[in-house]
Scaffold this active site. Structure first.
Site, PDB file in Angstrom:
ATOM      1  N   GLU A 124       0.837  -1.209   0.000  1.00 21.22           N
ATOM      2  CA  GLU A 124       0.000   0.000   0.000  1.00 21.22           C
ATOM      3  C   GLU A 124       0.870   1.258   0.000  1.00 21.22           C
ATOM      4  OE1 GLU A 124      -2.625  -1.640   3.387  1.00 21.22           O
ATOM      5  OE2 GLU A 124      -3.950  -0.321   2.243  1.00 21.22           O
ATOM      6  N   GLU A 146      -4.729  -9.024   3.151  1.00 20.86           N
ATOM      7  CA  GLU A 146      -5.484  -8.711   4.382  1.00 20.86           C
ATOM      8  C   GLU A 146      -6.795  -9.468   4.515  1.00 20.86           C
ATOM      9  OE1 GLU A 146      -3.888  -6.505   2.541  1.00 20.86           O
ATOM     10  OE2 GLU A 146      -3.116  -4.854   3.741  1.00 20.86           O
TER      11      GLU A 146
END
Ligand code: NAD
Length: 718
Positions: A124, A146
């Site tokens: 990210e 995730e």
């Protein structure tokens, strides 16, 4: 020692990520503050012309430090939201390259140079940079896993990736957590370029030197930008979002707050400007992080799973027992599968069967089976060849000489097993010997080897190459060396072990059999089979009990029932189940392999629907879906508690990891013990008692649960 450090070469600031004492970088709050200070300083320094964000380790980063999540959760919703927004603010400063149009300050190029794997928050962070360059490497994986632990990318990854690729193209990465090797990642648009590891920094510097001003503005920060693949209110977007919503809800049955939060963040975010979308992402992320699902999934599927893989229960003081040479007896489905995964892990394997021809045929079936995987591009041909080269078919037991470990996977017949185990013990006097039996007590088989302390069960699940769990079964006399050998072997295979004590059906099968049986009992009572299957899926079980018994075959169910009846005598509790299964087996409705079972199948073996004959045989009775669901859930949960009570399990941790990985027990719950904690022992005990009154003693709450209900105790600290 800081997590980040920086140096400057030719005006380019290199920020190196290097968390001390860890093989993989992870992002924690202190590290984040250090990174923010270094980034802000570099952006403000007029002597710095560009920034390279990279790692001093072979990999870039594994993501957020999961321990940091507990710290974040402890701050409460407002604190979580503020923490996440602070992270967004930093990533946004990186993304804008410190540009300040009012002050006439242009953006500085920021390049993410990924030295290796970049997962979760690590990737990210890269997504906020102007250029992502990945070093090539066989083990490198890039993506956002995730969702697999009940979260979704909350550091801007959801908003950025859906805008970078379009919602449809981003779905496999956001919704399934798919990770890609560098070349695939480049093809999919996850990274901008791939470079040889040795040239990574040179490429990053070169890009900085040649970057044009337009390269430093993200598409979503330009005028007139449109979401690739269509925003929600466009014909293409409409197709995507309606389809995705149906698909996600169908698959998750509403059990996973993270999937719902992710979809909402992408959909709502797509309707508003970028900075508003980040706020929306942060709100949904806060809700997901405060839900008990994320906590339970992180604990079971990440922290506890990793602890077991790293040897949390390995006997102390045992030297490294890694296997160099493995013997496998029985080249059938399980034996060949075990040979394959061992060979893929670099272990030399000797495979024997009752004749040399049968052993060679077992290896040949592996070649054929992997051929299909190679053809579909799922397996690299050269790697497959190298692995199968390591499997040598042997002529007989003498071929086992020199093995460190011998695993027996012959027919489930105590006499056949005793014979081959005695032969193995004679042929390989130094080896630890193991059985892959699913039903026979390990302590009983041990006698045949004449060295019970170096004998145990290593129970694989089918299909061996797919199933992550391995049950290591300690017989009454099994010693530390045998357990350490089994655990080191499982680690070589990169699978997850649980160590259990010897008892009928060990742990996983002990709990899954009552689940299947409860489904069959419900059918016998006249409950619509579709309701049984749908109630199971609504619980988050991957397959309903009737489908499961069709897959594993009804004759196997009948064989297990006969053996159980012989072992338990008058106390045999499952006559109601036999009343359904035995006639079906007699009629040849043996399940999928026969093209007929609880389901009907077409010529290609696909399910076409539940068998209508069931309705004629068992007159329909109305049933409440909630009661059906509770019966299917509690019958598993109570058996898990009994396994703990009986000492089959030493701890709840192994029971939860084993349940989710072994038989797909409602992964959202984190396992049966985590589910009891979440529901409250008192509520579970009360529900069990009510079901026992209506349906019989199999639902009677075990003493341990009753005691916990009275004391308010939990399996895990609150
Ligand atoms: P299978 O029938 O596919 O294979 C058994 C193999 O053993 C055959 O190749 C057979 O030729 C060989 N064999 C028989 N007698 C032998 C002898 N005297 N010497 C050498 N080889 C001999 O069976 P499978 O499904 O692979 O099961 C093997 C074992 O694994 C059983 O104990 C079973 O309970 C256990 N198991 C099976 C599963 C499953 O889902 N099938 C799962 C876990 C454990």
């Amino acid at each position: 020692m800081p997590d980040f450090r920086a140096g400057t070469e030719d005006g380019i600031r290199i920020i190196l990520w290097d968390v001390p004492g860890r093989s993989m970088n992870v992002l924690g709050f202190e590290g984040l503050a250090e990174l923010a200070a270094l980034v802000d300083e570099a952006l403000a320094d007029p002597a710095v012309t560009g920034i390279v964000l990279t790692s001093a380790k072979p990999d870039f980063a594994g993501g957020m430090d999961l321990a940091a999540f507990s710290g974040l959760r402890a701050r409460g919703p407002a604190g979580i939201f503020a923490g996440v927004m602070a992270m967004h603010a930093l990533l946004r400063r990186i993304e804008r390259g410190g540009a300040d149009p009012a002050a006439g300050r242009p953006a500085k190029p920021v390049v993410a140079a990924l030295t290796g794997t970049a997962a979760g928050a690590g990737y990210e962070l890269a997504l906020a940079c102007h250029r992502i360059i990945a070093a090539d490497g066989a083990r490198v994986r890039i993506g956002l896993p995730e969702i697999r632990v009940g979260l979704f990318p909350g550091a801007g990854g959801t908003t950025r990736l859906s805008r970078r690729l379009g919602a449809m193209a981003a779905a496999p990465f956001l919704l399934e957590g798919r990770m890609l090797a560098p070349a695939e990642a480049q093809a999919a648009g996850l990274v901008d370029e791939v470079a040889p590891a040795a040239a990574l920094l040179d490429r990053a510097r070169e890009w900085i030197r040649t970057a044009r001003p337009a390269d430093l503005v993200k598409p979503w920060d330009t005028r007139g930008w449109k979401m690739p693949g269509g925003a929600p209110y466009s014909p293409e977007g409409f197709m995507t979002f309606v389809g995705a919503s149906a698909m996600v809800n169908g698959r998750t049955q509403g059990c996973y707050p993270a999937a719902r939060g992710l979809l909402a963040a992408v959909y709502e975010g797509a309707l508003v400007p970028f900075d508003v979308a980040l706020r929306i992402e942060a709100r949904h992320f806060t809700a997901v992080l405060t839900d008990p699902t994320a906590e339970a999934m992180i604990r079971t599927l990440f922290l506890n799973r990793e602890a077991l893989e790293k040897g949390a229960v390995r006997p102390a003081g045992e030297p490294d027992r890694s296997i160099r040479r493995l013997g496998v007896i029985g080249a059938g489905m399980m034996g060949a599968g075990i040979a394959r995964v061992a060979a893929e892990a670099g272990i030399a394997v000797v495979l024997i069967d009752s004749t040399p021809e049968a052993a060679a045929a077992g290896r040949a079936r592996l070649v054929a089976a992997t051929e299909a995987e190679v053809a579909r591009g799922k397996l690299d041909a050269a790697r497959r060849d190298a692995a199968l080269e390591r499997i040598t078919p042997g002529a007989g037991p003498a071929a086992l000489a020199g093995a460190d470990l011998v695993i027996e996977a012959v027919f489930e017949d105590p006499e056949v097993k005793a014979r081959v185990l005695a032969e193995a013990a004679a042929a390989a006097p130094e080896a630890v010997i193991a059985t892959n039996t699913s039903t026979l007590p390990v302590s009983g088989l041990a006698a045949a080897t004449g060295r019970a302390e170096r004998f145990l069960g290593i129970h694989f699940f089918s299909p061996v190459e797919k199933m992550a769990l391995v049950e290591v079964i300690r017989g009454r006399a099994t010693g530390a060396r045998a357990v350490a050998t089994a655990l080191d072997f499982v680690r070589q295979l990169r699978k997850t072990p649980i160590v259990v004590n010897d008892a009928r059906f060990f742990y996983a099968n002990r709990c899954i059999i009552p689940y299947v049986n409860e489904g069959v009992r419900l059918v016998a009572e006249g409950v619509a089979p579709a309701l049984v299957e749908n109630a199971a899926r609504a619980l988050g079980m991957p397959v309903g009990p009737l489908q499961l018994i069709d897959e594993t075959s009804i004759d196997l169910g009948v064989r297990i029932a006969r053996a159980t009846r012989a072992a338990t005598g008058a106390a045999y509790p499952d006559a109601a189940v036999d009343a359904v299964l035995f006639p079906m087996a007699a009629e040849g409705r043996l399940g999928r392999k026969a093209g007929a079972g609880f389901y009907d199948y077409d010529a290609r073996g696909r399910r076409t629907g539940l068998w209508p004959g069931l309705a004629a045989r068992f007159p329909r009775r109305e049933a409440a879906a909630a009661e059906v669901r509770d019966r299917l859930l509690l019958v598993q949960v109570l058996e898990a508690v009994r396994a703990l009570e009986a000492g089959v399990l030493d701890e709840a941790r192994a029971g939860d990891v084993g349940a989710v990985l072994g038989w797909g027990f409602a992964p959202w719950s984190g396992g049966p013990f985590a589910w009891i904690d979440r529901t409250g022992a008192a509520a579970v005990a009360a529900r069990a008692a009510a079901l026992a009154a209506r349906h019989g003693p199999r639902f009677a709450p075990p003493g341990r649960l009753v005691a916990m209900a009275a004391s308010g105790a939990r399996f895990y600290p609150d």
